[in-house]
Every structure is written in C-alpha cells, then in structure tokens.
Design a protein around this motif. Structure first.
Motif, short mmCIF file in Angstrom:
data_model
loop_
_atom_site.label_atom_id
_atom_site.label_comp_id
_atom_site.label_asym_id
_atom_site.label_seq_id
_atom_site.Cartn_x
_atom_site.Cartn_y
_atom_site.Cartn_z
N GLU A 622 -0.58 31.76 11.08
CA GLU A 622 -1.62 32.24 12.14
C GLU A 622 -0.74 33.10 13.04
O GLU A 622 0.58 33.31 13.01
CB GLU A 622 -1.99 31.29 13.23
CG GLU A 622 -2.98 30.50 12.43
CD GLU A 622 -3.56 29.24 13.47
OE1 GLU A 622 -4.67 28.97 13.32
OE2 GLU A 622 -2.73 28.74 14.13
N ASN A 623 -1.33 33.93 13.85
CA ASN A 623 -0.34 34.81 14.94
C ASN A 623 0.46 35.92 14.26
O ASN A 623 1.33 36.20 14.74
CB ASN A 623 0.35 33.81 15.77
CG ASN A 623 -0.33 32.91 16.47
OD1 ASN A 623 -1.41 33.19 16.99
ND2 ASN A 623 0.10 31.69 16.49
N ASP A 655 -6.08 32.34 10.04
CA ASP A 655 -7.02 32.85 11.21
C ASP A 655 -7.58 34.36 10.91
O ASP A 655 -8.38 35.10 11.77
CB ASP A 655 -6.16 33.13 12.56
CG ASP A 655 -4.83 34.31 12.30
OD1 ASP A 655 -4.86 34.79 11.07
OD2 ASP A 655 -4.25 34.39 13.35
N GLY A 688 3.03 30.51 18.21
CA GLY A 688 2.38 31.10 19.39
C GLY A 688 2.51 32.74 19.40
O GLY A 688 3.52 33.39 18.88
N PRO A 689 1.40 33.23 19.94
CA PRO A 689 1.38 34.82 19.98
C PRO A 689 2.43 35.70 20.65
O PRO A 689 2.73 36.66 20.38
CB PRO A 689 -0.10 35.06 20.13
CG PRO A 689 -0.58 33.86 20.99
CD PRO A 689 0.25 32.68 20.51
#
Length: 718
Positions: A622-623, A655, A688-689
């Motif tokens: 993700e991210n 995602d 975390g993005p």
C-alpha cells in the motif's frame, strides 16, 4: 579484538596472583587441571588457524594442525617462560619420553581411538570383498616394498643392522596408509564408486592390517632386545601369531554378531544414545586389545568395522562428527608438539629425512603401480591407485607417536618419521586430485560395482524442491530408514536400512535418486506418495489461507522491528529515476543495477526467481511501495536495491494505486539470511503515505539513506 587481547594478555597476570589452598596433592591436581584447560583452549584456536591457512593453499588441513603444534609445542613457543608459567604454557615433559603432559597425551590417545573407530565405520565391506583380490595384491605388495625400503634406508643412515628394532620400526612407519585423506579426495571428486576408488580402499585396508600386525611384532621384538637371538625370534613369532589370531578372532566375531550388536544398540531408540554407546564399545575393545599386548587403535578399528556392515553406520558417523571434529585437532596438534625442529639443524638428520621421505613415496609408487597394471588397470588407473596409496597421514603419525612413547624412536628418528608422513600427505592428494580430473577410464574393461539407476524429479522452483526434499526425508524416516546428511555436500542425503542404501542428490531444482535396480520401484513409490500428500496439503492450505488478506494485515501493522537497514543499502544500489513503465521493466532495471555493480553474474537467473515470486502473489503493498524479492543461489548474502518512479507504475498493489518506491531483494538459497525480518523492517519504516511522500522528495542518494536510517530508527524504538 581489544577484549580478546585483554583476556589473553591478562591470563598470566591473573594466574600469577592466584594461590591455591589445601594440601599439596590437591594443589598439584588443581594446577594441572587449570593448565590443561588453558592448553586445550590454545590448541583449539591454534589448530583452526593452522588448518585454515593450509586449506587456503589447497593443502590438507591436517598439515596445518600439525604445523600449529610444532609452533606452540614445548620445543618452540610453548617452552618460553611467561608470567605465571615459569616453564611455559606447554612445558617439556620427560614422562616416558613423551614431550607433553600425561593429561594432554591421554586426550590425544582418546582422539586416536575416535579416528580409527570412524575409519572402521567408513569401510565399505561389500566393496572391499568385491576388490579384495586386487586390493590384497596391491596392499601387500606396496607394504612389503615400503617396509623393505624404509628399513633399508634407516639401517644405512643409522649404521645399524637391518634386523635392529629401530630400522624395523621405521620400516613399519613407512608402510602405513591414510585411507581417510584419500577417501576425502575421492568423495569430493565423486570417485568413491569407481574401480580405482574401490581398489584403493581395499588395498589400504589390507595395507593397514599388515602394518598393524607388523607393528605389534616389532614392538614386541624391541621389548625383547638383549634376549638370546633364537628366543627373540620365537617370542616374535608368538607375538605375530597372537596378533593375527586376535585380529581374525575379533574381526570374525564382530562381523558374525554385528546385526545382534546393532539390535542391542537399537533398543535405546535414540540415535544419539546409539552413537554414544557404540563409541563406548570402541573404548572397551580398545582397552581389551591394549591389555592383550596389541595397540588400542586396532580394537577401535575392529569395532568400527563390525558396525560398518549395519544400517547404523552412517548415522553413527553423522552423530559422532562433532566429537571427531573436536578431538581431531587435539590429536594432530599434539603430534606436532612431538617434533623438535632443531633436530633438522643437523645436516645428517635433514638428509636422512629427505631420503627416507623420497624412498617411502617411490616405494609406494612401485609397489602399487606394477601389480595394478596387471590387474586390468590402465596407466592412468594405476597412477591413480599409486598416488591414492601414498599418504601416510594420521596413521603414520599414530605409529610414530607410539614408537616415541614406547622409547623405540628417538627425537631425531621421530622427526624423520613425521617428515615422511607430512611430505607424503602433501604429494599424494595434490597429484591424485589432478589425475581424477582427467575424464578418462582407469580400466581396460568396464566394471560395474553395483548396478544402479537414477530416478530424476524436476521441480519448478527451489522452494518447491526444498519442500519435496523435506517431505521425502520424513517419508524415508517413517519407513525406518536411517537418514544421514553429508556434511561435505549439503545437498546429498543417504537413506540406509539393512541392505538398502539410497542416495539423494540435489542439482538446483532437480532431485536425483541413485538407487540399486532392485529398489527403483520403491523409490518411485515413495516419490509418488510424497507428491500425493503435498497435493492434498496444498488443497487444504488454499481453503484456509487468503494471501491477499494476510498481506494487507501485514502492510497495515506498524510494529517494532529490530533490523539495521543501514547495513544493507549502499549508494550504488539506489536508482533515483527508473524509466520503465511496466512491472516487468521495473524488475529488469533493478536486477540490471545489481549486475552492473558486480553483485550478481547470472542476471537472467535472478530475474526469473523474482518474477516467479511475483506470479505467485504480487509484492505490491500500500501507499506506493512494492517489495519484490526471491531466493537466488547467485548471492552469498542478503542484497537489496532500491529505485524510484515519480509518476508510478501499476504493480497490482493491494490498494489499487501505482507503486513509486521499489525495494528488490535477493537472498541466498542455502545460506541463512534474515530476509523476512528485513522485509518487515522496510514495511515498518515506510508505513504510511506521509513517509513515502517525504522519501520521494529526496534529491540525492545520501538524503535517501539518511531518511531511511531515520525511519528505521523510529520503527526500532516503537
């Protein structure tokens, strides 16, 4: 390093300030044991350093261990006075002519028993019997010529009659053959099952039997020196007859009752206990032989020979390897301590040693090559057998040590014996290895020792091969086979039960079973049942596990991971601007960076393992982070490259968003490496993005490294 130096340099100071209470006997015993512990520690380190040094120059490690013993022995550094050790760490002892302490010599004696017990266990009786005629002719021929040459040269240089005990004993030392060293060379070149390999082993066994009988006779003859000549030879004859009788009696008895002995040992169930009890039997038989006036090593060898025909032999060898590896260096290093290098300062002794060594080598060449040539072997085959029989190695050193301890050999003649044993151990293996590399037959006619077939099974990946291998091993174990993994070749296993011996080799992703023809159907059935069980297991796993859900949980869980990323990433393995716009293109770019910087050679192979892993489950997280990885035999340690793509590439991320940061990792196929821990550390550091966005803003490789270190430190402190 400072701590090690402080400990080593501080030992004499500490011991010099130490006082022992109690009565005199207790103080003396305590002092002896303290010194023995320090001596053992020094021997362990010195032998490892010496062995590693000689191995680097492609010489047998045993020579390095002997050399280490010479250097730290009482005749050199070991006799130098130190603070707390007024006579040195290895003071010169005068006990029975042995230069080391009785305690250390006792441990060396145990080591020699282990050596000969393991040699007996490693003897292939079927192979020996198959080539017993050729081996007997070659073994006896080489032993007689070597004995005559050794005794004759010794008599000439010592100006003694050839019938004197000292020349005769040196003749016995010249006959010895170290089958262990030759077996190691044959095994490494996969030539044990060749006619030359079988003949060398059979000849060496006969040679050693002949030598040991001669050893008993000459030792007894030396004890009787000074007795009337006719009485001497009568007693020597009695000793010889007794030696042959005891040897044959216990050998036949052992072979007849070997299966019953094995059944008795198997009652303990545990293979560890079986190995320990078998060594206990070797110690008992060694003591019995010593009490009977024969050498301990004969009893140890016979006990090993007895168990060699059982299905326990390989498993016992496997379990006792650690014990052998501990005691072997103690024996060889202690033997090295017997050598007084100053003896060679005498030109006469030096010349004696050179001529004695050359005579021993030439005698073996003549004694082996001539009969070999008339026994169906070509010139190449005869040369292989001859050089395979040359090394005296540990057997010659054991004989020499026995001669020194009994007072038959002097320090000078012992040094000559060691020179011959060492020089033959250098020449033999070096030449033999080169001869074995020649891809030519050594016999005039084809000879098949045992009719064997190969059953091959190809796996699509190394991971699948590992899984199949583990399940095959479990299957054979559950069938009552004793499973042994060869330490020298980590991809080879032996499965042994009664008369069945099946070998499993690994060649990359291909599994090769080498088996007698009679067991071929059994091997195929084991393989079929294993694959059926794995198929059922896979179907069960598919119902229970959902990889995509597990990957999502992994990516969303920020946790404390103890892993220093700074040890992995390097500036040359960072690409600030990847150009490809496809998943396959990104992987090709990253793998190519590893090739350009010399981290891998097989670029296509590395790309394949990473791509195969992607086909199983995408590594897109993700991210905007992707973590492609795979196990690859072309790297020796965990290797990782990181690249950035500002616009992003579709990587089938969980995602559904494009990936911008790619961390491609390769880990060794065989060597252990914490790559799962590394992947967890990366995922945690880039969780975390915001962190990913900040990383993409970095302009230089140094800034990237600093930011990753900062993120890594934060995740480790959580």
């Amino acid at each position: 390093m400072r701590l090690v130096l402080a400990i080593v340099l501080g030992i004499p100071v500490i011991l010099s300030a130490t006082t022992y209470g109690g009565n005199g006997a207790e103080v003396h015993t305590h002092d002896l044991m303290t010194l023995l512990m320090i001596q053992l520690g020094i021997i362990i380190f010195a032998s490892r350093v010496g062995g590693a040094l000689f191995t680097r120059f492609r010489l047998p490690s045993v020579l390095g261990e002997i050399f280490a013993g010479v250097c730290i022995g009482p005749h050199m550094l070991g006799g130098v006075p130190l603070l707390g050790f007024h006579n040195g760490l290895f003071p010169l002892s005068s006990s029975n002519g042995i230069p080391v302490s009785p305690e250390l010599y006792g441990l060396a004696t145990v080591a020699s028993i282990i050596l000969l017990f393991m040699a007996g266990l490693g003897t292939d009786l079927k192979m020996f019997l198959r080539f017993s005629l050729a081996g007997s002719v070659i073994g006896i021929g080489s032993a007689l010529i070597a004995f005559s040459a050794g005794a004759g040269i010794a008599a000439f240089f010592l100006n003694l009659p050839i019938t004197a005990p000292l020349p005769l004993f040196l003749g016995v030392v010249s006959t010895a053959t170290s089958v262990d060293i030759t077996v190691r060379i044959l095994s490494e070149n996969k030539k044990l099952d060749t006619p030359e390999g079988a003949t060398i082993i059979a000849g060496a066994v006969v040679d050693d039997i002949f030598s040991i009988v001669l050893l008993a006779m000459i030792t007894g003859y030396a004890v009787l020196e000074g007795v009337h000549v006719s009485s001497q030879w009568f007693h020597v004859g009695i000793i010889g007859i007794r030696a042959v009788f005891v040897w044959i009696f216990f050998t036949v008895l052992g072979l007849l009752f070997s299966e019953k002995i094995a059944l008795f040992l198997k009652k303990s169930k545990s293979i560890d206990t079986i190995a320990i009890l078998s060594f206990g039997l070797a110690l008992i038989l060694a003591g019995v032989f010593e009490r009977a006036g024969l050498a301990m090593i004969i009893g140890a060898y016979i006990m090993g020979l007895t168990l060699s025909k059982t299905d326990l032999s390989l498993s016992i060898q496997d379990k006792l390897q650690s014990l052998e590896h501990f005691f072997d260096p103690i024996f060889f290093t202690t033997i090295g301590m017997f050598v007084n290098v100053f003896s060679f300062l005498s030109p006469t002794i030096l010349l004696f040693g050179i001529v004695f060594s050359l005579g021993g080598i030439i005698a073996k060449l003549v004694g082996c090559s001539i009969p070999s040539y008339f026994l169906n072997f070509t010139h190449l085959g005869a040369a292989r057998i001859s050089f395979g029989m040359i090394p005296r190695g540990e057997v010659g050193l054991i004989f020499a040590g026995l001669g020194l301890s009994t007072g038959i050999l002097t320090q000078d003649t012992f040094a000559v014996s060691v020179m011959m044993a060492v020089s033959s151990t250098v020449v033999g293996p070096v030449v033999l290895e080169r001869l074995l590399r020649k891809d030519k037959k050594g016999t005039r006619h084809d000879i098949v020792l045992v009719e064997k077939v190969q059953v091959r099974f190809h796996c699509s990946s190394s991971d699948l091969a590992d899984l199949v291998e583990r399940n095959v091993i479990d299957a054979y174990s559950s069938e009552g086979f004793y499973v042994t993994r060869l330490e020298s070749d980590h991809g080879t296993y032996h499965f042994q039960k009664e008369d069945s011996l099946i070998t499993l080799y690994r060649d990359g992703v291909e599994m090769i079973f080498e088996t007698p023809v009679d067991d071929e159907s059994y091997v195929r059935n084991i393989l079929y049942e294993t694959m059926a069980d794995l198929s059922s297991l896979v179907n069960t796993v598919k119902k229970l596990v959902r990889p995509e859900e597990m990957k999502k949980e992994f990516a969303q869980t920020a946790q404390r991971v103890k892993f220093n990323l700074g040890h992995v990433f390097r500036p040359e393995l960072i690409e600030m601007d990847l150009r490809s716009d496809t998943k396959e293109g990104i992987l090709r770019e990253l793998v190519h960076i590893l090739t350009l910087n010399g981290y891998i050679v097989d670029e296509a192979g590395a790309l394949k393992v990473v791509w195969d892993r992607e086909h199983a489950v995408s590594t897109g997280m993700e991210n905007g982070v992707a973590l492609p990885h795979g196990r690859f035999s072309g790297v020796n340690e965990l290797t990782s490259v990181i690249g950035f793509h500002r616009e992003g590439v579709d990587f089938n991320s969980m995602d559904g968003k494009p990936a911008h940061v790619f961390v491609l990792t390769l880990v060794p196929s065989e060597v252990q490496a914490p790559y799962v821990q590394f992947l967890a550390a990366i995922a945690s550091a880039l969780n975390g993005p915001q962190r990913v966005a900040t990383l993409l803003e970095k302009k230089t490789k140094i800034e990237v490294l600093d930011f990753l270190k900062e993120c890594n430190d934060d995740s480790r402190e959580k």
